[in-house]
Design a protein around this motif. Structure first.
Motif, short mmCIF file in Angstrom:
data_model
loop_
_atom_site.label_atom_id
_atom_site.label_comp_id
_atom_site.label_asym_id
_atom_site.label_seq_id
_atom_site.Cartn_x
_atom_site.Cartn_y
_atom_site.Cartn_z
N GLN A 168 53.92 42.23 39.96
CA GLN A 168 53.15 41.16 40.58
C GLN A 168 52.23 40.54 39.53
OE1 GLN A 168 50.21 42.51 43.33
NE2 GLN A 168 49.60 40.42 43.90
N TYR A 222 50.73 43.52 37.53
CA TYR A 222 50.72 44.91 37.97
C TYR A 222 52.13 45.30 38.37
CZ TYR A 222 45.61 44.80 38.27
OH TYR A 222 44.28 44.71 37.99
N GLY A 247 41.40 38.88 46.11
CA GLY A 247 42.78 39.05 45.67
C GLY A 247 43.24 38.00 44.67
N SER A 248 42.35 37.07 44.28
CA SER A 248 42.77 35.99 43.38
C SER A 248 42.79 36.41 41.91
CB SER A 248 41.87 34.75 43.57
OG SER A 248 40.52 35.07 43.33
N GLY A 249 42.24 37.61 41.61
CA GLY A 249 42.33 38.11 40.23
C GLY A 249 41.01 38.18 39.49
N LYS A 250 39.90 37.99 40.20
CA LYS A 250 38.59 37.96 39.53
C LYS A 250 38.26 39.29 38.86
CE LYS A 250 36.47 37.07 43.39
NZ LYS A 250 37.63 37.24 44.29
N SER A 251 38.43 40.38 39.60
CA SER A 251 38.12 41.70 39.02
C SER A 251 39.06 42.03 37.86
CB SER A 251 38.20 42.80 40.08
OG SER A 251 37.18 42.62 41.04
N SER A 252 40.32 41.62 38.01
CA SER A 252 41.28 41.86 36.92
C SER A 252 40.86 41.11 35.67
CB SER A 252 42.68 41.43 37.35
OG SER A 252 43.08 42.14 38.49
P1 ADP Z 1 39.74 39.94 43.25
O1 ADP Z 1 38.74 40.67 42.42
O2 ADP Z 1 39.71 38.46 43.06
O3 ADP Z 1 39.66 40.30 44.70
P2 ADP Z 1 41.72 41.63 41.94
O4 ADP Z 1 41.73 41.30 40.50
O5 ADP Z 1 41.02 42.86 42.37
O6 ADP Z 1 41.22 40.35 42.76
O7 ADP Z 1 43.23 41.75 42.46
C1 ADP Z 1 44.18 40.71 42.25
C2 ADP Z 1 45.53 41.13 42.81
O8 ADP Z 1 46.02 42.24 42.08
C3 ADP Z 1 45.47 41.57 44.26
O9 ADP Z 1 46.64 41.10 44.91
C4 ADP Z 1 45.47 43.07 44.19
O10 ADP Z 1 46.05 43.64 45.31
C5 ADP Z 1 46.28 43.32 42.94
N1 ADP Z 1 45.85 44.56 42.26
C6 ADP Z 1 44.61 44.83 41.81
N2 ADP Z 1 44.56 46.02 41.19
C7 ADP Z 1 45.81 46.54 41.26
C8 ADP Z 1 46.42 47.74 40.80
N3 ADP Z 1 45.73 48.67 40.12
N4 ADP Z 1 47.73 47.93 41.04
C9 ADP Z 1 48.46 46.99 41.69
N5 ADP Z 1 47.95 45.83 42.15
C10 ADP Z 1 46.64 45.60 41.94
#
Ligand code: ADP
Ligand code: MG
Length: 222
Positions: free
Chosen positions: A18, A11, A41-46
């Motif tokens: 990051q 991102y 914050g580990s990236g699961k949703s991403s």
């Molecule tokens: P999880 O689902 O495991 O909690 P995410 O995939 O939501 O993790 O997020 C992983 C990391 O990416 C986190 O540090 C979060 O802050 C960052 N992040 C998520 N979405 C965005 C975005 N749209 N822009 C910038 N950073 C993001």
């Protein structure tokens, strides 16, 4: 059925970048049910967003049913995903202004399914998920568990091969959570492949395999 090879995603925040997915490789067999756990914050949703083709900006190889999605244009692969991948989120994401039947109908409409066929499929979904008497209710008139049931019904009305569920029980009381988990297990037995993210170890164990996400790395659970 699908494979990810060295998927990387970062991102951009202002001038800095990051990393969020670091060389993620993963294979899912047809009919599998996999759980992903890991800290916030580990990236699961991403990762689910990449799998669901919601994001365009990632590097690596993604094959789905023999198709090289990484080689396709983003609009093209979004179109590809529409009929093959169903999505369920923690906060249901139903449309407030549409009733239950209309919410379930919407993705079928987007897919271009003919009106008569849509009517049949919506009836099937309502009946399968025990929602026949809720068809004219609006989301605000339903409990959280019922709303999530509608969200699952909507996700599978298009008969996707893969269902992605991001903390589907995260906002629910335990009895409603159990109900949604039973639903996912039934869907999986009926042939839908499933990847779910969950913080609940008991729910994670309902899947055939549990993976752990840590700082953008995906590993087999120990
Ligand atoms: P999880 O689902 O495991 O909690 P995410 O995939 O939501 O993790 O997020 C992983 C990391 O990416 C986190 O540090 C979060 O802050 C960052 N992040 C998520 N979405 C965005 C975005 N749209 N822009 C910038 N950073 C993001
Ligand atoms: Mg998340």
């Amino acid at each position: 059925m699908l494979s990810l090879k060295r998927i990387n995603k970062r991102y951009r925040i202002g001038a800095s970048e990051q990393p969020v997915l670091n060389d993620v490789s993963f294979e899912l067999a047809e009919g599998e049910f996999v759980s992903i756990m890991g800290p916030s914050g580990s990236g699961k949703s991403s990762l689910l967003a990449v799998l669901g083709l919601l994001h365009a900006d990632w590097q690596g190889e993604y094959h789905f049913a023999g198709v090289a999605l990484h080689a396709m244009k983003d609009a093209q692969r979004k179109e590809f995903a529409r009929s093959r991948i169903g999505l369920v989120f923690q906060h249901y994401h139903l449309l407030d202004d549409l009733n239950v039947a209309e919410n379930i109908d919407l993705p079928l409409d987007y897919l271009g399914v003919a009106r008569n066929e849509r009517r049949v499929r919506v009836e099937e979904a309502l009946s399968r998920f025990g929602l026949l008497d809720k068809r004219a209710h609006y989301p605000r008139q339903l409990s959280g568990g019922q709303q999530q049931m509608v969200a699952v019904a909507r996700a599978v009305a298009t008969k996707p091969r893969l269902l992605l569920a991001d903390e589907p029980t995260g906002a629910l009381h335990s009895s409603q959570g159990e109900m949604i988990m039973d639903l996912l297990v039934d869907l999986n037995r009926a042939g839908t492949s499933i990847i779910q993210v969950t913080h609940n170890p008991d729910y994670a164990a309902r899947a055939g395999r549990v993976l752990q996400m840590r700082d953008g790395h995906l590993r087999t659970s120990i």
